[in-house]
Design a protein around this motif. Sequence first.
Motif, PDB file in Angstrom:
ATOM      1  N   LEU A 159       8.245  -4.369 -14.274  1.00 47.41           N
ATOM      2  CA  LEU A 159       8.687  -3.396 -13.276  1.00 47.41           C
ATOM      3  C   LEU A 159       8.207  -3.704 -11.861  1.00 47.41           C
ATOM      4  N   ALA A 160       7.281  -4.651 -11.729  1.00 47.54           N
ATOM      5  CA  ALA A 160       6.629  -4.892 -10.437  1.00 47.54           C
ATOM      6  C   ALA A 160       7.608  -5.179  -9.314  1.00 47.54           C
ATOM      7  N   LYS A 161       8.552  -6.105  -9.539  1.00 50.77           N
ATOM      8  CA  LYS A 161       9.490  -6.475  -8.477  1.00 50.77           C
ATOM      9  C   LYS A 161      10.368  -5.290  -8.077  1.00 50.77           C
ATOM     10  N   ALA A 162      10.838  -4.542  -9.068  1.00 51.05           N
ATOM     11  CA  ALA A 162      11.702  -3.395  -8.786  1.00 51.05           C
ATOM     12  C   ALA A 162      10.946  -2.309  -8.017  1.00 51.05           C
ATOM     13  N   ILE A 163       9.674  -2.111  -8.369  1.00 51.16           N
ATOM     14  CA  ILE A 163       8.856  -1.105  -7.682  1.00 51.16           C
ATOM     15  C   ILE A 163       8.587  -1.528  -6.247  1.00 51.16           C
ATOM     16  N   HIS A 164       8.266  -2.813  -6.043  1.00 49.20           N
ATOM     17  CA  HIS A 164       8.053  -3.315  -4.684  1.00 49.20           C
ATOM     18  C   HIS A 164       9.333  -3.181  -3.857  1.00 49.20           C
ATOM     19  N   ASP A 165      10.465  -3.484  -4.470  1.00 50.49           N
ATOM     20  CA  ASP A 165      11.734  -3.403  -3.753  1.00 50.49           C
ATOM     21  C   ASP A 165      12.058  -1.965  -3.380  1.00 50.49           C
ATOM     22  N   ALA A 166      11.732  -1.029  -4.276  1.00 55.97           N
ATOM     23  CA  ALA A 166      11.974   0.384  -3.985  1.00 55.97           C
ATOM     24  C   ALA A 166      11.079   0.875  -2.850  1.00 55.97           C
ATOM     25  N   GLY A 167       9.825   0.396  -2.795  1.00 56.07           N
ATOM     26  CA  GLY A 167       8.935   0.746  -1.688  1.00 56.07           C
ATOM     27  C   GLY A 167       8.529   2.208  -1.660  1.00 56.07           C
ATOM     28  N   TRP A 168       8.187   2.770  -2.814  1.00 55.13           N
ATOM     29  CA  TRP A 168       7.857   4.195  -2.882  1.00 55.13           C
ATOM     30  C   TRP A 168       6.709   4.583  -1.959  1.00 55.13           C
ATOM     31  N   GLY A 169       5.649   3.765  -1.934  1.00 55.60           N
ATOM     32  CA  GLY A 169       4.481   4.105  -1.134  1.00 55.60           C
ATOM     33  C   GLY A 169       4.783   4.178   0.351  1.00 55.60           C
ATOM     34  N   ALA A 170       5.505   3.182   0.855  1.00 59.66           N
ATOM     35  CA  ALA A 170       5.860   3.155   2.276  1.00 59.66           C
ATOM     36  C   ALA A 170       6.765   4.335   2.627  1.00 59.66           C
ATOM     37  N   PHE A 171       7.701   4.644   1.742  1.00 61.10           N
ATOM     38  CA  PHE A 171       8.600   5.780   1.975  1.00 61.10           C
ATOM     39  C   PHE A 171       7.825   7.089   1.995  1.00 61.10           C
ATOM     40  N   ARG A 172       6.925   7.274   1.054  1.00 63.12           N
ATOM     41  CA  ARG A 172       6.143   8.506   0.980  1.00 63.12           C
ATOM     42  C   ARG A 172       5.295   8.684   2.237  1.00 63.12           C
ATOM     43  N   ASN A 173       4.666   7.609   2.714  1.00 65.43           N
ATOM     44  CA  ASN A 173       3.836   7.700   3.920  1.00 65.43           C
ATOM     45  C   ASN A 173       4.674   8.035   5.144  1.00 65.43           C
ATOM     46  N   MET A 174       5.860   7.429   5.235  1.00 67.68           N
ATOM     47  CA  MET A 174       6.745   7.693   6.359  1.00 67.68           C
ATOM     48  C   MET A 174       7.236   9.140   6.327  1.00 67.68           C
ATOM     49  N   LEU A 175       7.587   9.608   5.134  1.00 69.66           N
ATOM     50  CA  LEU A 175       8.065  10.989   4.980  1.00 69.66           C
ATOM     51  C   LEU A 175       6.960  11.985   5.312  1.00 69.66           C
ATOM     52  N   GLU A 176       5.731  11.641   4.970  1.00 68.67           N
ATOM     53  CA  GLU A 176       4.602  12.545   5.204  1.00 68.67           C
ATOM     54  C   GLU A 176       4.379  12.794   6.695  1.00 68.67           C
ATOM     55  N   TYR A 177       4.369  11.721   7.488  1.00 64.69           N
ATOM     56  CA  TYR A 177       4.102  11.935   8.915  1.00 64.69           C
ATOM     57  C   TYR A 177       5.302  12.548   9.628  1.00 64.69           C
ATOM     58  N   LYS A 178       6.517  12.304   9.123  1.00 66.84           N
ATOM     59  CA  LYS A 178       7.680  12.915   9.752  1.00 66.84           C
ATOM     60  C   LYS A 178       7.751  14.408   9.437  1.00 66.84           C
ATOM     61  N   CYS A 179       7.375  14.781   8.226  1.00 66.40           N
ATOM     62  CA  CYS A 179       7.312  16.204   7.890  1.00 66.40           C
ATOM     63  C   CYS A 179       6.315  16.912   8.807  1.00 66.40           C
ATOM     64  N   LYS A 180       5.164  16.293   9.004  1.00 64.45           N
ATOM     65  CA  LYS A 180       4.136  16.876   9.864  1.00 64.45           C
ATOM     66  C   LYS A 180       4.621  16.986  11.303  1.00 64.45           C
TER      67      LYS A 180
END
Length: 247
Positions: A159-180
């Motif tokens: 699953l590693a490549k698919a998870i890296h490609d999805a980029g969940w962590g980067a998306f979550r961090n970006m969403l967090e500061y935009k919500c704030k």
Amino acid sequence: MRYAASLDENNHLLISKLGTVYVNFHRPLEGKVKQVTIKRQGNHWFAIFSVEKHVNETVDFPVPSTGIDVGIQTFAVLSDGTKVENPRFLLKEEKKLSHMKKGSNNWKKQLQKVQQLHIKVANQRRDFFHKQSYRLSKTYEFVFVEDLNIRKMVKNRHLAKAIHDAGWGAFRNMLEYKCKNNGGKLVRMKPHYTSQDCSGCKKRVKKSLSVRTHVCKSCGTILDRDHNAAINIEKAGLDLLGLCPTA
């Protein structure tokens, strides 16, 4: 490299010491431009803007809250059933490359192609994250997501490549500061049985990762697995904050 810069109405950027260049914007600038960083990636040049933006203290959100379950087959599913499809940028671009052995005459050309590929994919993914996080942060006052241990998850070589490609962590961090920044809040929830528990009656319905539909024999609830999880995430988040769920 950082320079003082100004923009005109025709998207021409006047950069001190460099002159005037035309800029192709990925999205509109919001706020007063204070600084611009010129960056080179491969054969392309990028302008990264720092802006001063006034945050509205009284934001009217169309919807009070949502839960988000991220995945690989589908990038994300919201608690209202909305699906955000996974663009799979890396997979699509890799298919365009020919297979060559290291050390061959064309290896250097292939290496350059691979480097350009990763730059292109990173830019596509970042643009996708910006657009999706902007939309969500403007729509929902409270956004509930699972606090996934991504470092542990990518140790699964299947699953590693698919998870890296999805980029969940980067998306979550970006969403967090935009919500704030937009007056809302992102809340990270512990990922405890959100896919297993029934969102209708709370009974635990055990299922493997390959089972994509939640079927509860106790209450008759039948939902997409990720949709069921997103509902549970939102309910748990509202309960944590002591808020009443909307009808």
